[in-house]
Motif scaffolding. Structure first.
Motif, mmCIF file in Angstrom:
data_model
loop_
_atom_site.group_PDB
_atom_site.id
_atom_site.type_symbol
_atom_site.label_atom_id
_atom_site.label_comp_id
_atom_site.label_asym_id
_atom_site.label_seq_id
_atom_site.Cartn_x
_atom_site.Cartn_y
_atom_site.Cartn_z
ATOM 1 N N GLY A 160 0.792 -1.223 0.000
ATOM 2 C CA GLY A 160 0.000 0.000 0.000
ATOM 3 C C GLY A 160 0.824 1.272 0.000
ATOM 4 N N PHE A 161 2.147 1.152 0.168
ATOM 5 C CA PHE A 161 3.016 2.328 0.207
ATOM 6 C C PHE A 161 4.181 2.113 -0.769
ATOM 7 C CE2 PHE A 161 1.065 1.843 4.390
ATOM 8 C CZ PHE A 161 0.394 3.056 4.487
ATOM 9 N N PRO A 162 4.372 3.006 -1.732
ATOM 10 C CA PRO A 162 5.302 2.739 -2.830
ATOM 11 C C PRO A 162 6.769 2.719 -2.452
ATOM 12 C CG PRO A 162 4.397 4.960 -2.977
ATOM 13 C CD PRO A 162 3.639 4.265 -1.901
ATOM 14 N N ASN A 163 7.510 1.948 -3.223
ATOM 15 C CA ASN A 163 8.963 1.900 -3.162
ATOM 16 C C ASN A 163 9.515 3.157 -3.829
ATOM 17 O OD1 ASN A 163 11.694 1.323 -3.463
ATOM 18 N ND2 ASN A 163 11.372 -0.775 -4.148
ATOM 19 N N LEU A 164 10.387 3.889 -3.126
ATOM 20 C CA LEU A 164 10.932 5.132 -3.668
ATOM 21 C C LEU A 164 12.332 4.946 -4.247
ATOM 22 C CD1 LEU A 164 9.810 7.569 -0.824
ATOM 23 C CD2 LEU A 164 8.590 6.959 -2.916
ATOM 24 N N THR A 165 12.819 3.708 -4.260
ATOM 25 C CA THR A 165 14.183 3.480 -4.735
ATOM 26 C C THR A 165 14.228 2.920 -6.156
ATOM 27 O OG1 THR A 165 14.311 1.209 -3.878
ATOM 28 C CG2 THR A 165 14.868 2.992 -2.355
ATOM 29 N N ASP A 166 13.051 2.576 -6.735
ATOM 30 C CA ASP A 166 13.055 2.029 -8.086
ATOM 31 C C ASP A 166 12.691 3.130 -9.092
ATOM 32 O OD1 ASP A 166 10.326 2.410 -7.866
ATOM 33 O OD2 ASP A 166 9.857 0.291 -7.575
ATOM 34 N N THR A 167 12.446 2.742 -10.319
ATOM 35 C CA THR A 167 12.138 3.730 -11.362
ATOM 36 C C THR A 167 10.673 3.690 -11.776
ATOM 37 O OG1 THR A 167 12.813 2.151 -13.085
ATOM 38 C CG2 THR A 167 14.499 3.655 -12.246
ATOM 39 N N ASP A 168 9.833 3.107 -10.937
ATOM 40 C CA ASP A 168 8.403 3.019 -11.223
ATOM 41 C C ASP A 168 7.697 4.184 -10.536
ATOM 42 O OD1 ASP A 168 6.015 1.349 -12.166
ATOM 43 O OD2 ASP A 168 5.565 1.595 -10.046
ATOM 44 N N TRP A 169 7.155 5.122 -11.315
ATOM 45 C CA TRP A 169 6.538 6.327 -10.763
ATOM 46 C C TRP A 169 5.101 6.447 -11.227
ATOM 47 C CZ3 TRP A 169 9.302 8.763 -7.175
ATOM 48 C CH2 TRP A 169 10.692 8.617 -7.185
ATOM 49 N N LEU A 170 4.184 6.494 -10.278
ATOM 50 C CA LEU A 170 2.785 6.677 -10.637
ATOM 51 C C LEU A 170 2.495 8.125 -10.996
ATOM 52 C CD1 LEU A 170 -0.078 5.692 -10.973
ATOM 53 C CD2 LEU A 170 -0.419 5.936 -8.509
ATOM 54 N N TRP A 171 3.146 9.060 -10.296
ATOM 55 C CA TRP A 171 2.867 10.486 -10.507
ATOM 56 C C TRP A 171 4.019 11.214 -11.192
ATOM 57 C CZ3 TRP A 171 -2.047 11.649 -9.555
ATOM 58 C CH2 TRP A 171 -2.754 10.822 -8.688
ATOM 59 N N TRP A 261 4.341 -4.077 -7.766
ATOM 60 C CA TRP A 261 2.970 -4.126 -7.268
ATOM 61 C C TRP A 261 2.837 -3.378 -5.953
ATOM 62 C CZ3 TRP A 261 -0.089 -6.122 -10.869
ATOM 63 C CH2 TRP A 261 0.484 -6.989 -11.806
ATOM 64 N N LEU A 262 1.891 -2.458 -5.906
ATOM 65 C CA LEU A 262 1.653 -1.694 -4.684
ATOM 66 C C LEU A 262 0.864 -2.503 -3.664
ATOM 67 C CD1 LEU A 262 2.028 1.073 -3.316
ATOM 68 C CD2 LEU A 262 -0.144 1.777 -4.323
ATOM 69 N N TRP A 263 -0.098 -3.307 -4.145
ATOM 70 C CA TRP A 263 -0.958 -4.065 -3.243
ATOM 71 C C TRP A 263 -0.738 -5.567 -3.355
ATOM 72 C CZ3 TRP A 263 -3.479 -1.385 0.354
ATOM 73 C CH2 TRP A 263 -3.695 -0.029 0.119
ATOM 74 N N GLY A 264 0.333 -5.992 -3.990
ATOM 75 C CA GLY A 264 0.628 -7.413 -4.116
ATOM 76 C C GLY A 264 0.404 -7.915 -5.523
ATOM 77 N N GLY A 265 1.311 -8.796 -5.994
ATOM 78 C CA GLY A 265 1.247 -9.278 -7.363
ATOM 79 C C GLY A 265 0.798 -10.714 -7.503
ATOM 80 N N SER A 266 0.305 -11.315 -6.415
ATOM 81 C CA SER A 266 -0.230 -12.667 -6.534
ATOM 82 C C SER A 266 -1.619 -12.605 -7.165
ATOM 83 C CB SER A 266 -0.325 -13.323 -5.150
ATOM 84 O OG SER A 266 -1.297 -12.662 -4.362
ATOM 85 N N GLN A 267 -2.078 -13.750 -7.670
ATOM 86 C CA GLN A 267 -3.410 -13.782 -8.279
ATOM 87 C C GLN A 267 -4.478 -13.377 -7.258
ATOM 88 O OE1 GLN A 267 -6.384 -17.003 -10.483
ATOM 89 N NE2 GLN A 267 -4.192 -17.204 -10.716
#
Length: 473
Positions: A160-171, A261-267
């Motif tokens: 529920g809280f984004p990773n700030l160390t990668d290059t994936d940016w929602l905003w 995945w912000l909320w989990g990448g499992s099915q």
């Protein structure tokens, strides 16, 4: 207590005052009542209290003077404290102290001490600050004070809280966008699609989403193929927020192709996200921290994902994940929606499924990941096969006559009595079986197979009132 209590009644202020005053009176009485015992005349033995524990007796001695006067001094100090500071209901104390004005004085003192340094860093570009060791230390201290509760001490986030160390940016990951996010807050909303799509179509979309970044063994290709149609068409139109290839739209919807995945990448997690939606909010820090501190925080966060101190293409435009990029390269985007798997990409393109009528018998036919599928829709509470079925599913009839296995599975919607619905789904499957036998398909080539979940849709939905027929071989 404070003056806001007066909006209802002054009773609570007097109530607190009474408790405090009576407590002091009670303590004074207890002290004086225990001070009646006098020391015995010289030469006389001290009497005992008559209590004995394992041969140890309690003497009836007077209170030690030092202890008596220390107790009195403590009570006097308490009275002085309550006169100087708030503690007696709404009485604010003669010193006029509040936690707010103490905080303001501390902030003012800190600004005098560090204000010039913050102002100096506030004028420097983010890229320069990201390379300045002192600025990064201050930025990290700010981050550790205000940000780790959500983003973690390593800034890699959590569910529920984004990773700030990668290059994936929602905003957006440019200095300007990061500063805007910290300053003004962000609100992210994923709509709950469960009531609209129903259980089965949610599973289909989830499998399609998985197919954009996961290996084929982690999803069902047939469901993924169906999910692609839901993803790109009404009522879902997921591509509006997530892009035509699932690459996301910055400021609107996340990239679904990069396996972040912000909320989990499992099915299970993806199904939950699609079904129930999510609502997230990043608080606004501008008024609390001020421009210079926000600027330092921006530089620190930007530096975490830009170790080389250089801007990246993904700061402003999402990049397709490796699997989606390979699929897009292999098949031009204009020819069909993004490929859902290696096998699906090489399979014949599925004919667009007709939209079923909401409350009457209907039938469609297409190929899903190379598998022939006929879908029979039914009116509410009915099990009558559509009159034009023979002309629509001629290929499936021919396959059955050739000796291939036809697997029939019946579904219902989620309204009404569950037991009656289960019986109705079975009755519909038997009606379809009878239809194929009437067309000349041998009973030995037909298999009735109960699906994992017979409920095909949440609510009264045509997708639930269906029977699927697959050519198994």
């Amino acid at each position: 207590m404070n003056s806001t209590s007066q909006f209802t009644s002054s009773f609570w202020s007097y109530y607190i005052i009474a408790i405090v005053v009576l407590s002091f009176i009670g303590l004074a009485w207890l002290l004086l009542s225990q001070n009646q015992v006098k020391a015995p005349p010289k030469g006389e033995e001290v009497k005992t209290m008559g209590h004995s524990w394992d041969g140890i007796e309690e003497y009836n001695n007077p209170l030690p003077r030092w202890w008596f006067y220390m107790f009195i001094a403590t009570m006097v100090a308490g009275v002085v404290y309550l006169l100087v500071y708030p503690g007696l209901g709404d009485f604010k104390g003669f010193a006029g102290w509040t936690s707010k004005n103490q905080y303001e004085k501390e902030v003012e003192a800190a600004n005098k001490q560090y204000g010039e340094l913050y102002a100096k860093f506030g004028k420097m570009p983010v890229e320069q600050l990201a390379k300045d060791p002192q600025a990064q230390r201050i930025g990290q201290n700010l981050f550790n004070t205000y940000c780790i509760q959500c983003h973690g001490s390593d800034a890699k986030g959590s569910k529920g809280f984004p990773n700030l160390t990668d290059t994936d940016w929602l905003w957006g990951g440019t200095p300007e966008k990061i500063s805007e996010t910290i300053s003004k807050s962000r609100v992210g909303v994923m709509a709950a699609w469960g009531p609209t799509l129903g259980e089965e179509r949610v599973k289909d979309v989830a499998n399609y989403v998985l197919s954009l970044s996961k290996p084929e063994e982690q999803y069902d290709p047939v469901r993924a193929q169906r999910g692609a149609a839901v993803f790109h068409n009404p009522p879902a139109n997921c591509y509006t927020c997530h892009g035509d290839k699932g690459q996301g739209v910055q400021g609107t919807g996340p990239n679904l192709t990069d396996d972040v995945w912000l909320w989990g990448g499992s099915q299970k997690a993806i199904i939950d996200t699609i079904t129930n939606g999510h609502h997230n909010q990043m608080p606004a820090w501008q008024n609390f921290l001020g421009n210079d501190k926000v600027h330092l925080l921006t530089a620190y966060v930007w530096g975490l994902s830009h170790p080389d101190g250089k801007a990246l293409p993904t700061d402003s435009t999402n990049a397709l994940g490796a699997k989606a990029a390979a699929a897009a390269k292999a098949a031009p985007a204009a020819s069909q929606p993004a490929a859902v798997s290696a096998s699906a990409a090489s399979a014949p393109a599925a004919a667009p499924a007709a939209t079923p009528a909401e409350d009457k018998a209907d039938v469609t036919y297409d190929t899903q990941a190379g598998t022939q599928v006929a879908t029979f829709f039914f009116a509410t509470g009915k099990s009558d096969v559509a009159a034009n079925a023979a002309s629509v599913v001629g290929d499936v009839i021919a396959a059955g006559k050739e000796g291939k296995k036809l697997v029939i599975s019946g579904y219902t919607d989620s309204t009404g009595n569950a037991a009656a619905n289960a019986e109705l789904s079975k009755k519909r499957a038997q009606a379809v079986q009878a239809f194929f036998e009437k067309q000349g398909v041998k009973a030995a080539n037909i298999e009735l197979r109960k699906p994992e979940s017979t409920t095909g849709a949440q609510g009264n939905n045509a997708e639930g009132r269906r029977v699927e027929v697959k050519v198994a071989g």
